[in-house]
Design a protein around this motif. Structure first.
Motif, short mmCIF file in Angstrom:
data_model
loop_
_atom_site.label_atom_id
_atom_site.label_comp_id
_atom_site.label_asym_id
_atom_site.label_seq_id
_atom_site.Cartn_x
_atom_site.Cartn_y
_atom_site.Cartn_z
N ALA A 27 97.26 -25.62 -3.35
CA ALA A 27 97.84 -24.28 -3.41
C ALA A 27 97.48 -23.55 -2.13
O ALA A 27 96.34 -23.61 -1.68
CB ALA A 27 97.28 -23.52 -4.61
N TYR A 28 98.44 -22.89 -1.53
CA TYR A 28 98.16 -22.10 -0.34
C TYR A 28 98.93 -20.79 -0.38
O TYR A 28 100.01 -20.70 -0.95
CB TYR A 28 98.44 -22.88 0.95
N GLY A 29 98.31 -19.77 0.18
CA GLY A 29 98.87 -18.43 0.14
C GLY A 29 100.05 -18.24 1.06
O GLY A 29 100.13 -18.85 2.13
N LEU A 30 100.95 -17.39 0.63
CA LEU A 30 102.09 -16.96 1.43
C LEU A 30 101.83 -15.52 1.86
O LEU A 30 100.95 -14.86 1.30
CB LEU A 30 103.38 -17.02 0.60
N PRO A 31 102.57 -15.02 2.81
CA PRO A 31 102.38 -13.61 3.19
C PRO A 31 102.62 -12.68 2.00
O PRO A 31 103.52 -12.88 1.20
CB PRO A 31 103.44 -13.38 4.27
N THR A 32 101.77 -11.68 1.87
CA THR A 32 101.92 -10.66 0.84
C THR A 32 103.15 -9.82 1.19
O THR A 32 103.40 -9.52 2.35
CB THR A 32 100.66 -9.78 0.81
N ILE A 33 103.92 -9.47 0.16
CA ILE A 33 105.13 -8.69 0.41
C ILE A 33 105.11 -7.40 -0.41
O ILE A 33 104.37 -7.28 -1.39
CB ILE A 33 106.41 -9.50 0.10
N LYS A 34 105.94 -6.46 -0.01
CA LYS A 34 106.09 -5.22 -0.77
C LYS A 34 106.80 -5.56 -2.08
O LYS A 34 107.79 -6.29 -2.08
CB LYS A 34 106.89 -4.19 0.02
N THR A 35 106.31 -5.01 -3.16
CA THR A 35 106.86 -5.32 -4.47
C THR A 35 108.34 -4.95 -4.59
O THR A 35 109.10 -5.66 -5.23
CB THR A 35 106.03 -4.64 -5.57
#
Length: 138
Positions: A27-35
């Motif tokens: 599992a690896y993180g993706l960029p956080t986005i605005k909801t």
């Protein structure tokens, strides 16, 4: 198994995301986005990356009661099921993922430890790792 699993750490303002590799080992993180951009992002990403399962964090308080954001999450789930009826959606308890995310940043400079974008990404990754660990035990 030749598909990816996406996890969502839903927030009122920002949403953390993480994804597996096609073998569902890492599992690896993706960029956080605005909801408010989440559905638009998902409509592209789900099909481009062959996502067939989405894991959504289920925030609860210490008394095992749904947190205040649960109503917002339920609204998101209803929209998600309309837009993506073929995608399996599962929930997993996300208690303490934020605290664990902060612990993983221990030792880094304060600007990294307090960066909520990084914390959301790590929380989503922890949710997905927890799900993967749980599903391997079954």
């Amino acid at each position: 198994m030749n598909y990816r699993i996406l996890s969502i750490d839903y927030g009122s303002k920002r949403t953390g995301l993480a994804v597996t590799d096609q073998l569902q080992m890492i599992a690896y993180g993706l960029p956080t986005i605005k909801t408010n951009n989440l559905m638009r992002f998902l409509s592209y990403y789900i099909y481009e990356e062959n996502i067939q399962k989405v894991i959504l964090g289920e925030p609860k308080n210490c008394k095992n009661q749904p947190s205040l954001i649960e109503k917002e999450i339920q609204y998101f789930i209803s929209k998600f099921c309309i837009f993506f009826p073929e995608i399996y959606l599962d929930r997993i308890d996300e208690r303490f993922t934020s605290k664990l995310a902060k612990k993983t940043l221990f030792g880094l400079k304060k600007r990294y430890r307090t960066n909520k974008l990084i914390l959301d990404k790590i929380s989503a990754t922890l949710i997905l790792q927890s799900y993967l660990g749980r599903s391997r035990k079954v």
